[in-house]
Design an enzyme around this catalytic site. Structure first.
Site, mmCIF file in Angstrom:
data_model
loop_
_atom_site.group_PDB
_atom_site.id
_atom_site.type_symbol
_atom_site.label_atom_id
_atom_site.label_comp_id
_atom_site.label_asym_id
_atom_site.label_seq_id
_atom_site.Cartn_x
_atom_site.Cartn_y
_atom_site.Cartn_z
ATOM 1 N N ASN A 1 58.003 18.284 32.409
ATOM 2 C CA ASN A 1 57.462 16.966 33.058
ATOM 3 C C ASN A 1 55.979 17.148 33.512
ATOM 4 O O ASN A 1 54.932 16.971 33.339
ATOM 5 C CB ASN A 1 56.760 15.950 33.924
ATOM 6 C CG ASN A 1 58.072 14.701 33.021
ATOM 7 O OD1 ASN A 1 58.081 13.606 31.900
ATOM 8 N ND2 ASN A 1 59.836 14.563 33.539
ATOM 9 N N MET B 1 63.173 15.538 43.829
ATOM 10 C CA MET B 1 64.500 15.355 44.154
ATOM 11 C C MET B 1 64.992 15.395 45.697
ATOM 12 O O MET B 1 65.643 14.916 46.045
ATOM 13 C CB MET B 1 65.509 16.225 43.726
ATOM 14 C CG MET B 1 65.391 15.903 41.959
ATOM 15 S SD MET B 1 65.644 14.560 41.129
ATOM 16 C CE MET B 1 67.340 14.219 41.386
ATOM 17 N N ASN C 1 54.997 8.293 40.609
ATOM 18 C CA ASN C 1 56.841 8.989 40.245
ATOM 19 C C ASN C 1 56.725 9.129 39.146
ATOM 20 O O ASN C 1 56.917 7.938 38.066
ATOM 21 C CB ASN C 1 57.382 8.772 41.575
ATOM 22 C CG ASN C 1 59.493 8.856 41.656
ATOM 23 O OD1 ASN C 1 59.226 9.886 40.788
ATOM 24 N ND2 ASN C 1 59.926 8.373 41.147
ATOM 25 N N HIS D 1 60.134 8.402 36.556
ATOM 26 C CA HIS D 1 61.855 7.922 36.541
ATOM 27 C C HIS D 1 63.026 7.474 35.711
ATOM 28 O O HIS D 1 61.822 6.195 34.869
ATOM 29 C CB HIS D 1 61.817 6.044 38.180
ATOM 30 C CG HIS D 1 63.516 5.860 38.105
ATOM 31 N ND1 HIS D 1 64.018 7.334 39.456
ATOM 32 C CD2 HIS D 1 63.970 4.967 37.987
ATOM 33 C CE1 HIS D 1 65.227 6.745 39.307
ATOM 34 N NE2 HIS D 1 65.119 5.510 38.784
ATOM 35 N N SER E 1 59.856 4.906 33.583
ATOM 36 C CA SER E 1 59.181 4.003 34.635
ATOM 37 C C SER E 1 58.486 5.362 35.397
ATOM 38 O O SER E 1 58.656 6.003 35.665
ATOM 39 C CB SER E 1 59.588 3.014 35.575
ATOM 40 O OG SER E 1 60.891 2.325 35.346
ATOM 41 N N THR F 1 55.700 3.853 47.159
ATOM 42 C CA THR F 1 55.630 2.926 48.383
ATOM 43 C C THR F 1 56.822 3.896 48.777
ATOM 44 O O THR F 1 57.506 5.012 48.628
ATOM 45 C CB THR F 1 55.502 1.746 48.170
ATOM 46 O OG1 THR F 1 57.151 1.553 47.678
ATOM 47 C CG2 THR F 1 54.471 1.647 47.055
ATOM 48 N N GLU G 1 59.569 2.868 49.890
ATOM 49 C CA GLU G 1 61.241 2.079 49.637
ATOM 50 C C GLU G 1 61.145 2.937 48.242
ATOM 51 O O GLU G 1 60.655 2.925 47.131
ATOM 52 C CB GLU G 1 61.113 0.558 48.641
ATOM 53 C CG GLU G 1 62.068 -0.115 47.934
ATOM 54 C CD GLU G 1 62.080 -1.521 47.671
ATOM 55 O OE1 GLU G 1 62.960 -2.097 46.655
ATOM 56 O OE2 GLU G 1 60.519 -2.372 48.003
ATOM 57 N N LEU G 2 62.501 2.852 48.419
ATOM 58 C CA LEU G 2 62.795 4.973 46.906
ATOM 59 C C LEU G 2 62.798 3.840 45.492
ATOM 60 O O LEU G 2 63.748 3.076 45.163
ATOM 61 C CB LEU G 2 64.445 5.560 46.999
ATOM 62 C CG LEU G 2 65.620 6.266 46.295
ATOM 63 C CD1 LEU G 2 64.783 7.159 46.078
ATOM 64 C CD2 LEU G 2 66.720 6.482 46.261
ATOM 65 N N ASP G 3 62.579 4.441 44.909
ATOM 66 C CA ASP G 3 61.495 4.282 43.666
ATOM 67 C C ASP G 3 61.485 2.760 42.998
ATOM 68 O O ASP G 3 61.726 1.866 42.190
ATOM 69 C CB ASP G 3 63.253 4.123 41.725
ATOM 70 C CG ASP G 3 63.335 5.298 42.581
ATOM 71 O OD1 ASP G 3 62.939 6.457 42.458
ATOM 72 O OD2 ASP G 3 65.144 6.075 42.159
ATOM 73 N N GLU H 1 59.765 10.618 27.654
ATOM 74 C CA GLU H 1 59.108 10.145 29.515
ATOM 75 C C GLU H 1 57.746 11.560 29.280
ATOM 76 O O GLU H 1 56.635 11.197 29.956
ATOM 77 C CB GLU H 1 60.167 11.165 30.665
ATOM 78 C CG GLU H 1 61.206 10.373 30.669
ATOM 79 C CD GLU H 1 61.926 10.553 32.107
ATOM 80 O OE1 GLU H 1 61.844 10.533 33.076
ATOM 81 O OE2 GLU H 1 62.877 11.225 31.625
HETATM 82 C C1 GRF Z 1 62.768 13.170 34.569
HETATM 83 O O1 GRF Z 1 64.018 12.918 33.995
HETATM 84 C C2 GRF Z 1 62.439 12.304 35.272
HETATM 85 O O2 GRF Z 1 62.113 10.616 34.642
HETATM 86 C C3 GRF Z 1 63.362 12.654 36.747
HETATM 87 O O3 GRF Z 1 63.996 13.703 36.878
HETATM 88 C C4 GRF Z 1 63.698 14.570 35.362
HETATM 89 C C5 GRF Z 1 62.938 15.750 35.490
HETATM 90 O O4 GRF Z 1 62.613 16.591 34.281
HETATM 91 N N1 GRF Z 1 62.616 12.045 38.137
HETATM 92 P P1 GRF Z 1 61.480 17.819 34.392
HETATM 93 O O5 GRF Z 1 61.782 18.617 35.732
HETATM 94 O O6 GRF Z 1 60.433 17.063 34.503
HETATM 95 O O7 GRF Z 1 61.753 18.590 33.134
#
Ligand code: GRF
Length: 227
Positions: free
Chosen positions: A24, A100, A117, A119, A146, A151, A153-155, A184
């Site tokens: 990403n 993470m 974020n 998710h 998404s 915030t 609150e987690l996700d 994504e």
């Molecule tokens: C993605 O699936 C994202 O939605 C989640 O973690 C993954 C990250 O993938 N939060 P990358 O490290 O961007 O390839």
């Protein structure tokens, strides 16, 4: 509340946090370099020294910073340390892209409205982990991803946008994740663009577009547009 608006023509300064693969992050950098995204990705920070995202950043000539949680006495100290480094980079927007960790609420509080974020679920469904498996186990017909403002609150922060895809009868968590990933990337790029041009912001816990609260999260269409 601070807003990630960018009324000047200067590109939005973006700092990305990632723990792993970094696809990403790479999608944002590639879109920027293609001239499709008015942002400047100034750094990539990670809590894992072995994160592939760090290698991608170095290869792209973007500052790559790794801090090790075990060098700090507790979770809060680590969170404060990594976000102190982030603050020194004076970002307009922080993007959590596969970061993470659950971040200390006192730290999150300082960046509300300026941190998003991505998710891998259609929030509010399936915050937390194992999202693909949970969607399949529940017999859902669609799944997705998404982008939301962060915030404490987690996700759980206000959702800006979704991308959805159908779940096939023979899908496994792995096959579903693989089909979702390119979507994504498009979702994150399109959402970041709306923030960068000042079209989307957080206002009193609500996502507003052109100053008007969203009735529902935006949805990415097949042409990569958010409507
Ligand atoms: C993605 O699936 C994202 O939605 C989640 O973690 C993954 C990250 O993938 N939060 P990358 O490290 O961007 O390839």
């Amino acid at each position: 509340m601070p807003e990630p608006r960018n009324p000047s023509s200067k590109p939005l300064r973006v700092v990305v946090l990632a723990s792993g693969r970094g696809s990403n992050f790479a999608a944002l950098v590639e879109a920027q370099r293609r001239g499709e995204l008015p942002i400047d990705v100034v750094a990539l920070l990670s809590d894992r020294t072995t994160a592939h995202a760090l290698e991608l950043a170095r290869a792209a000539d973007i500052e790559a910073i790794a801090l090790k949680p075990r060098d700090y006495s507790n979770r809060e100290d680590f969170d404060h340390a990594i976000f102190d480094r982030v603050a020194q980079l004076t970002p307009d927007l922080i993007v959590l892209a596969g970061f993470m960790r659950i971040i200390d609420p006192a730290v999150v509080e300082q960046w509300v409205g300026r941190m998003i974020n991505i998710h891998p679920s259609l929030l509010p469904k399936y915050p937390g982990l194992r999202t693909h498996a949970r969607a399949i186990e529940a017999g859902d017909v669609e799944h997705g991803s998404s982008v939301h403002f962060v915030t404490s609150e987690l996700d759980g922060g206000p959702v800006i946008a979704h991308v959805a895809l159908p779940i096939a009868r023979d899908d496994t968590p792995e096959s579903l994740a693989a089909r979702l990933l390119p979507l994504e990337h498009r979702l994150l790029v399109a959402t970041t663009k709306l923030i960068a041009v000042g079209e989307i912001a957080l206002d009193n816990d609500r996502v507003v577009r052109h100053g008007q609260p969203l009735a529902a999260p935006l949805r990415l269409d097949d042409n990569g547009h958010l409507g």
